[in-house]
Design a protein around this motif. Structure first.
Motif, PDB file in Angstrom:
ATOM      1  N   ILE A  65       0.836  -1.201   0.000  1.00  0.00           N
ATOM      2  CA  ILE A  65       0.000   0.000   0.000  1.00  0.00           C
ATOM      3  C   ILE A  65       0.873   1.254   0.000  1.00  0.00           C
ATOM      4  CG2 ILE A  65      -1.697   1.329   1.339  1.00  0.00           C
ATOM      5  CD1 ILE A  65      -2.774  -1.504   2.277  1.00  0.00           C
ATOM      6  N   LYS A  66       2.006   1.192   0.717  1.00  0.00           N
ATOM      7  CA  LYS A  66       2.916   2.353   0.738  1.00  0.00           C
ATOM      8  C   LYS A  66       3.589   2.567  -0.604  1.00  0.00           C
ATOM      9  CE  LYS A  66       4.093   2.670   5.622  1.00  0.00           C
ATOM     10  NZ  LYS A  66       4.709   1.828   6.651  1.00  0.00           N
ATOM     11  N   ASN A  67       3.922   1.482  -1.295  1.00  0.00           N
ATOM     12  CA  ASN A  67       4.801   1.601  -2.454  1.00  0.00           C
ATOM     13  C   ASN A  67       4.110   1.570  -3.811  1.00  0.00           C
ATOM     14  OD1 ASN A  67       7.082   1.762  -0.800  1.00  0.00           O
ATOM     15  ND2 ASN A  67       7.110  -0.468  -0.570  1.00  0.00           N
ATOM     16  N   GLU A  68       2.920   1.012  -3.860  1.00  0.00           N
ATOM     17  CA  GLU A  68       2.284   0.858  -5.168  1.00  0.00           C
ATOM     18  C   GLU A  68       1.394   2.056  -5.478  1.00  0.00           C
ATOM     19  OE1 GLU A  68       2.712  -1.508  -7.400  1.00  0.00           O
ATOM     20  OE2 GLU A  68       4.042  -2.741  -6.150  1.00  0.00           O
ATOM     21  N   GLN A  69       1.622   2.650  -6.647  1.00  0.00           N
ATOM     22  CA  GLN A  69       0.840   3.803  -7.099  1.00  0.00           C
ATOM     23  C   GLN A  69      -0.668   3.522  -7.101  1.00  0.00           C
ATOM     24  OE1 GLN A  69       1.507   6.886  -7.921  1.00  0.00           O
ATOM     25  NE2 GLN A  69       3.720   6.732  -7.588  1.00  0.00           N
ATOM     26  N   SER A  70      -1.024   2.294  -7.475  1.00  0.00           N
ATOM     27  CA  SER A  70      -2.444   1.988  -7.666  1.00  0.00           C
ATOM     28  C   SER A  70      -3.187   1.789  -6.340  1.00  0.00           C
ATOM     29  CB  SER A  70      -2.598   0.744  -8.544  1.00  0.00           C
ATOM     30  OG  SER A  70      -2.103  -0.396  -7.864  1.00  0.00           O
ATOM     31  N   LEU A  71      -2.464   1.747  -5.225  1.00  0.00           N
ATOM     32  CA  LEU A  71      -3.115   1.531  -3.928  1.00  0.00           C
ATOM     33  C   LEU A  71      -3.055   2.802  -3.091  1.00  0.00           C
ATOM     34  CD1 LEU A  71      -1.616  -2.007  -3.112  1.00  0.00           C
ATOM     35  CD2 LEU A  71      -3.884  -1.485  -4.054  1.00  0.00           C
ATOM     36  N   SER A  80      -7.393  -2.903   8.712  1.00  0.00           N
ATOM     37  CA  SER A  80      -6.639  -3.770   7.793  1.00  0.00           C
ATOM     38  C   SER A  80      -7.540  -4.815   7.119  1.00  0.00           C
ATOM     39  CB  SER A  80      -5.495  -4.477   8.532  1.00  0.00           C
ATOM     40  OG  SER A  80      -6.008  -5.205   9.614  1.00  0.00           O
ATOM     41  N   GLU A  81      -8.744  -5.016   7.675  1.00  0.00           N
ATOM     42  CA  GLU A  81      -9.729  -5.910   7.060  1.00  0.00           C
ATOM     43  C   GLU A  81     -10.089  -5.451   5.629  1.00  0.00           C
ATOM     44  OE1 GLU A  81     -11.882  -9.203   6.844  1.00  0.00           O
ATOM     45  OE2 GLU A  81     -10.579  -8.707   8.521  1.00  0.00           O
ATOM     46  N   LEU A  82      -9.916  -4.150   5.371  1.00  0.00           N
ATOM     47  CA  LEU A  82     -10.245  -3.619   4.039  1.00  0.00           C
ATOM     48  C   LEU A  82      -9.148  -3.872   3.004  1.00  0.00           C
ATOM     49  CD1 LEU A  82     -11.614  -0.038   4.836  1.00  0.00           C
ATOM     50  CD2 LEU A  82     -12.875  -2.169   4.556  1.00  0.00           C
ATOM     51  N   TRP A  83      -7.950  -4.139   3.458  1.00  0.00           N
ATOM     52  CA  TRP A  83      -6.806  -4.147   2.544  1.00  0.00           C
ATOM     53  C   TRP A  83      -6.841  -5.289   1.536  1.00  0.00           C
ATOM     54  CZ3 TRP A  83      -2.228  -3.405   6.572  1.00  0.00           C
ATOM     55  CH2 TRP A  83      -2.440  -2.200   7.274  1.00  0.00           C
ATOM     56  N   HIS A  84      -7.413  -6.434   1.948  1.00  0.00           N
ATOM     57  CA  HIS A  84      -7.309  -7.623   1.092  1.00  0.00           C
ATOM     58  C   HIS A  84      -8.003  -7.455  -0.269  1.00  0.00           C
ATOM     59  CE1 HIS A  84     -11.362  -8.447   2.651  1.00  0.00           C
ATOM     60  NE2 HIS A  84     -11.515  -9.334   1.690  1.00  0.00           N
ATOM     61  N   VAL A  87      -5.532  -4.952  -2.467  1.00  0.00           N
ATOM     62  CA  VAL A  87      -4.251  -5.672  -2.569  1.00  0.00           C
ATOM     63  C   VAL A  87      -4.457  -6.964  -3.358  1.00  0.00           C
ATOM     64  CG1 VAL A  87      -2.479  -6.921  -1.249  1.00  0.00           C
ATOM     65  CG2 VAL A  87      -3.234  -4.651  -0.488  1.00  0.00           C
ATOM     66  N   GLY A  88      -5.598  -7.618  -3.106  1.00  0.00           N
ATOM     67  CA  GLY A  88      -5.908  -8.850  -3.828  1.00  0.00           C
ATOM     68  C   GLY A  88      -5.977  -8.623  -5.333  1.00  0.00           C
ATOM     69  N   ALA A  89      -6.624  -7.542  -5.748  1.00  0.00           N
ATOM     70  CA  ALA A  89      -6.718  -7.249  -7.193  1.00  0.00           C
ATOM     71  C   ALA A  89      -5.320  -7.108  -7.801  1.00  0.00           C
ATOM     72  CB  ALA A  89      -7.547  -5.987  -7.426  1.00  0.00           C
ATOM     73  N   LEU A  90      -4.451  -6.402  -7.089  1.00  0.00           N
ATOM     74  CA  LEU A  90      -3.075  -6.211  -7.578  1.00  0.00           C
ATOM     75  C   LEU A  90      -2.333  -7.550  -7.670  1.00  0.00           C
ATOM     76  CD1 LEU A  90      -0.826  -3.662  -7.806  1.00  0.00           C
ATOM     77  CD2 LEU A  90      -0.009  -4.840  -5.777  1.00  0.00           C
ATOM     78  N   LEU A  91      -2.456  -8.373  -6.635  1.00  0.00           N
ATOM     79  CA  LEU A  91      -1.695  -9.631  -6.581  1.00  0.00           C
ATOM     80  C   LEU A  91      -2.253 -10.679  -7.547  1.00  0.00           C
ATOM     81  CD1 LEU A  91      -0.925  -9.941  -2.767  1.00  0.00           C
ATOM     82  CD2 LEU A  91       0.562  -9.091  -4.611  1.00  0.00           C
TER      83      LEU A  91
END
Ligand code: DGI
Ligand code: FE
Ligand code: FE
Ligand code: FE
Length: 188
Positions: A65-71, A80-84, A87-91
């Motif tokens: 989240i810190k490093n990726e432009q798209s997040l 943190s429950e929201l992150w998946h 982040v999931g779409a990216l991964l």
């Protein structure tokens, strides 16, 4: 992607209970996609991978989240429950090689929703909420609307989730509110 192959990819990343949830989301999403004449193959793939990052290491997700432009870094001040979902779409794109923007969008927005969701976004958002294993307060008013009024069903899900978060003294992510307001105007 072939269903059995996709399920085999996602399984090692999930608990047994989450894998069973995923399969119920797949069945629900495919049924809704067929009903609304949406692409059932895309609904199937999005549903299979929607919780791909659910159990990723929090430090790994924080770094992404810190490093990726798209997040958006704003995610870091929310639960943190929201992150998946984002982040999931990216991964899923990076690790599984799924490039279809409609599938990636449905994965990305499945937890919060957003304004102007596509029909596939709504189908995955709703299928995740109403799959037969779910027992949220008020869900009995949502399930019968799923094949009557997709916007109303999504609106009621969004409203229930916001009520739940308020009762738990949780902050509400902006896109959760944007989804609620957008659906409110569509159903009023
Ligand atoms: O991953 P699942 O459990 O299948 O379901 P989900 O991806 O819809 O995520 C569920 C959690 O996310 C649920 O506990 C409610 C929470 N949530 C949804 N919108 C918001 C939120 N939590 C906060 N703090 N803020 C939100 O806007
Ligand atoms: Fe999820
Ligand atoms: Fe959800
Ligand atoms: Fe889920």
């Amino acid at each position: 992607m072939d269903k059995e192959k996709a399920l085999a990819i996602v399984k090692p990343f999930l608990t047994d209970a989450r894998y069973e949830h995923t399969k119920r989301v797949v069945d629900t999403a495919v049924e809704l996609a067929a009903f609304y004449e949406e692409d059932t193959a895309k609904a199937e793939t999005a549903a299979i991978f929607h919780d791909y990052a659910k159990y990723r290491d929090l430090m790994e997700m924080e770094a992404l989240i810190k490093n990726e432009q798209s997040l958006p870094s704003e995610l870091l001040v929310h639960h943190s429950e929201l992150w998946h979902a984002p982040v999931g779409a990216l991964l899923v794109e990076r690790e599984v090689g799924i490039g279809d923007p409609e599938i990636l969008s449905a994965i990305r927005w499945h937890t919060t929703g957003k304004a102007d969701m596509s029909r596939l976004d709504k189908i995955i958002f709703l299928a995740d909420y109403i799959e037969p294993g779910r027992d949220f307060p008020g869900i009995e008013k949502v399930r019968p609307q799923a094949k009557v009024n997709l916007d109303l069903a999504c609106f009621l899900s969004s409203k229930n989730t916001i009520n739940f978060l308020l009762s738990k003294n949780q902050p509400i992510y902006p896109d959760t509110i944007f989804a609620y307001n957008d659906l409110f105007l569509k159903v009023k």
